[in-house]
Design a protein around this motif. Sequence first.
Motif, PDB file in Angstrom:
ATOM      1  N   ARG A 202       0.817  -1.216   0.000  1.00 16.89           N
ATOM      2  CA  ARG A 202       0.000   0.000   0.000  1.00 16.89           C
ATOM      3  C   ARG A 202       0.846   1.260   0.000  1.00 16.89           C
ATOM      4  N   ALA A 203       2.058   1.182   0.522  1.00 11.34           N
ATOM      5  CA  ALA A 203       2.901   2.360   0.691  1.00 11.34           C
ATOM      6  C   ALA A 203       3.686   2.724  -0.563  1.00 11.34           C
ATOM      7  N   GLN A 204       3.484   2.015  -1.663  1.00 10.91           N
ATOM      8  CA  GLN A 204       4.265   2.264  -2.873  1.00 10.91           C
ATOM      9  C   GLN A 204       4.042   3.679  -3.419  1.00 10.91           C
ATOM     10  N   SER A 205       5.130   4.279  -3.857  1.00 12.89           N
ATOM     11  CA  SER A 205       5.053   5.624  -4.436  1.00 12.89           C
ATOM     12  C   SER A 205       4.463   5.601  -5.841  1.00 12.89           C
ATOM     13  N   TYR A 206       4.490   4.443  -6.491  1.00 13.06           N
ATOM     14  CA  TYR A 206       3.904   4.326  -7.829  1.00 13.06           C
ATOM     15  C   TYR A 206       2.392   4.512  -7.723  1.00 13.06           C
ATOM     16  N   PRO A 207       1.782   5.300  -8.627  1.00  9.43           N
ATOM     17  CA  PRO A 207       0.392   5.719  -8.419  1.00  9.43           C
ATOM     18  C   PRO A 207      -0.690   4.717  -8.801  1.00  9.43           C
ATOM     19  N   ASN A 208      -0.363   3.674  -9.558  1.00 11.15           N
ATOM     20  CA  ASN A 208      -1.430   2.804 -10.073  1.00 11.15           C
ATOM     21  C   ASN A 208      -1.165   1.357  -9.681  1.00 11.15           C
ATOM     22  N   ILE A 209      -1.604   1.005  -8.472  1.00 12.07           N
ATOM     23  CA  ILE A 209      -1.349  -0.304  -7.881  1.00 12.07           C
ATOM     24  C   ILE A 209      -2.670  -1.013  -7.607  1.00 12.07           C
ATOM     25  N   GLU A 210      -2.704  -2.311  -7.893  1.00  7.96           N
ATOM     26  CA  GLU A 210      -3.792  -3.142  -7.368  1.00  7.96           C
ATOM     27  C   GLU A 210      -3.163  -4.281  -6.558  1.00  7.96           C
ATOM     28  N   ILE A 211      -3.821  -4.625  -5.469  1.00  6.07           N
ATOM     29  CA  ILE A 211      -3.320  -5.678  -4.580  1.00  6.07           C
ATOM     30  C   ILE A 211      -4.306  -6.840  -4.610  1.00  6.07           C
ATOM     31  N   ILE A 212      -3.778  -8.024  -4.854  1.00  9.51           N
ATOM     32  CA  ILE A 212      -4.603  -9.232  -4.877  1.00  9.51           C
ATOM     33  C   ILE A 212      -3.972 -10.258  -3.947  1.00  9.51           C
ATOM     34  N   ILE A 213      -4.743 -10.694  -2.961  1.00 10.92           N
ATOM     35  CA  ILE A 213      -4.278 -11.732  -2.036  1.00 10.92           C
ATOM     36  C   ILE A 213      -4.997 -13.028  -2.385  1.00 10.92           C
ATOM     37  N   VAL A 214      -4.225 -14.110  -2.490  1.00 11.97           N
ATOM     38  CA  VAL A 214      -4.819 -15.430  -2.703  1.00 11.97           C
ATOM     39  C   VAL A 214      -4.672 -16.231  -1.418  1.00 11.97           C
ATOM     40  N   ASN A 215      -5.789 -16.565  -0.823  1.00 13.11           N
ATOM     41  CA  ASN A 215      -5.809 -17.382   0.388  1.00 13.11           C
ATOM     42  C   ASN A 215      -5.753 -18.847  -0.039  1.00 13.11           C
ATOM     43  N   ASP A 216      -4.566 -19.452   0.148  1.00 13.11           N
ATOM     44  CA  ASP A 216      -4.371 -20.833  -0.305  1.00 13.11           C
ATOM     45  C   ASP A 216      -4.854 -21.818   0.754  1.00 13.11           C
ATOM     46  N   TYR A 217      -6.142 -21.715   1.056  1.00  8.21           N
ATOM     47  CA  TYR A 217      -6.819 -22.624   1.985  1.00  8.21           C
ATOM     48  C   TYR A 217      -6.190 -22.582   3.376  1.00  8.21           C
ATOM     49  N   SER A 218      -6.024 -21.352   3.911  1.00  7.44           N
ATOM     50  CA  SER A 218      -5.480 -21.191   5.259  1.00  7.44           C
ATOM     51  C   SER A 218      -6.421 -21.790   6.303  1.00  7.44           C
ATOM     52  N   THR A 219      -5.827 -22.371   7.324  1.00  8.47           N
ATOM     53  CA  THR A 219      -6.604 -22.971   8.424  1.00  8.47           C
ATOM     54  C   THR A 219      -6.447 -22.194   9.723  1.00  8.47           C
ATOM     55  N   ASP A 220      -5.595 -21.174   9.708  1.00 12.23           N
ATOM     56  CA  ASP A 220      -5.313 -20.375  10.896  1.00 12.23           C
ATOM     57  C   ASP A 220      -6.400 -19.313  11.094  1.00 12.23           C
ATOM     58  N   PRO A 221      -7.069 -19.265  12.250  1.00 17.68           N
ATOM     59  CA  PRO A 221      -8.141 -18.285  12.469  1.00 17.68           C
ATOM     60  C   PRO A 221      -7.672 -16.842  12.324  1.00 17.68           C
ATOM     61  N   LEU A 222      -6.460 -16.522  12.803  1.00 19.22           N
ATOM     62  CA  LEU A 222      -5.950 -15.156  12.678  1.00 19.22           C
ATOM     63  C   LEU A 222      -5.816 -14.770  11.212  1.00 19.22           C
ATOM     64  N   THR A 223      -5.257 -15.665  10.413  1.00 18.81           N
ATOM     65  CA  THR A 223      -5.084 -15.375   8.985  1.00 18.81           C
ATOM     66  C   THR A 223      -6.427 -15.122   8.321  1.00 18.81           C
ATOM     67  N   ASN A 224      -7.385 -15.984   8.577  1.00 12.87           N
ATOM     68  CA  ASN A 224      -8.691 -15.843   7.925  1.00 12.87           C
ATOM     69  C   ASN A 224      -9.431 -14.590   8.375  1.00 12.87           C
ATOM     70  N   SER A 225      -9.278 -14.213   9.645  1.00  8.38           N
ATOM     71  CA  SER A 225      -9.933 -12.984  10.108  1.00  8.38           C
ATOM     72  C   SER A 225      -9.296 -11.753   9.476  1.00  8.38           C
ATOM     73  N   LEU A 226      -7.988 -11.768   9.306  1.00  3.72           N
ATOM     74  CA  LEU A 226      -7.311 -10.647   8.662  1.00  3.72           C
ATOM     75  C   LEU A 226      -7.692 -10.550   7.187  1.00  3.72           C
ATOM     76  N   LEU A 227      -7.839 -11.699   6.527  1.00  4.48           N
ATOM     77  CA  LEU A 227      -8.240 -11.676   5.124  1.00  4.48           C
ATOM     78  C   LEU A 227      -9.637 -11.088   4.963  1.00  4.48           C
TER      79      LEU A 227
END
Length: 283
Positions: free
Chosen positions: A27-52
Motif C-alpha cells: 500500500r505504501a508504494q510511491s507508484y500511483p497505479n497499484i492493485e493488490i490481490i491476495i490469494v488465500n491458499d486454503y489457510s486454516t489459521d483463524p488469525l489469517t482468515n480474520s485478517l483476510l
Amino acid sequence: MQPHTVSIIIPCYNDGKYLPEAVASARAQSYPNIEIIIVNDYSTDPLTNSLLEKFAAEGITVINTTPGKKGLSAARNTAIKASSGEYILPLDADDKVDPTYVEKAVAVLASNPRVLICTSRVRFFGLRHNEWVQGAYSYANLVLEEYKILATSLFRRKDWARIGGYEESLTMGKEDMVFWLDILKDGGEAEILPEILIYYRIKPFSMSALRGGAPTECEKVAAMYAARPDLFHDHTIDFMCYCANFRVEKSQRECLFSWKLFSHLFRLEWFLRQKVKRLFGRA
C-alpha cells in the motif's frame, strides 16, 4: 496519461502473523497505479482468515482457493489470471518491499524492452539483519543457483502468458527459479537495481529442511530437473565446470587446513634437525 497498472499478488497460507506488514508495504508504494490481490491458499489459521476478511472489507481483492492447499505456483497463477496489471509483482506474505521499489522497477521495464525481469539487492530481516550478498548475475549462474532472483521481482504479464505461467507441478519448491529460467531462456535480460529494495524475512524454521517431513534439497532439485530436463541438459558443461572448480577449491582448502594444523610440527622438526646438525658439526 494513466500509468500502467502494477498488480501486486500476495499468496497467503497461514501467514496472518506477518501479512499486515506485507500489505502495508504494498500500500505504501510511491507508484500511483497499484492493485493488490491476495490469494488465500486454503489457510486454516483463524488469525489469517480474520485478517483476510478485514482486508477484503477494506477493498483489497481476496481470492479463496478451492478446498485443499494448492501451493505457491497455483496461487500466483490464480492471482495473475484475476489481475488487470500490465506488470506483475509477486510478494510473499511474510516479506516486504521499499516504498519506491515498484516505481523504480517499472521505469526500467518501460524504458528497455530487452529487460524482462527487474529485481534489486536484498536485505534479510527477522532473525537476521544483513544484506544477502551474491555473486555476479548470469543465466548460467541462475541455472547453477549461484545467483538467485527472489520471487519479489517485477515482470510483464505478457511474459507470464508467453511461458504458460508458473509450473504448478513444482509443489516442493524451486518454482521461482524455473519461472525465471523459462522467461529468460530465449534471450532477454534481468536487471538488478543497485539499492536494497526487497526485504526477505528469516523466521523460525524458514529453512524447510528443518521442518519434519519437508522435502530435501535433492528431492527439490530432482523435481525441478524432471520439469525442465532439456533446459538443464543444455547446461551440462556448466555443471561439470562448477563441480571441477569445487573440487579444486576443496583440495586447496584441505591443503591450507593441513598446513595451519601441522605447520608448528614442521617448524619443530626443522628446528630439531638444525640442532642435530650443529651437535655433530654439520650445521
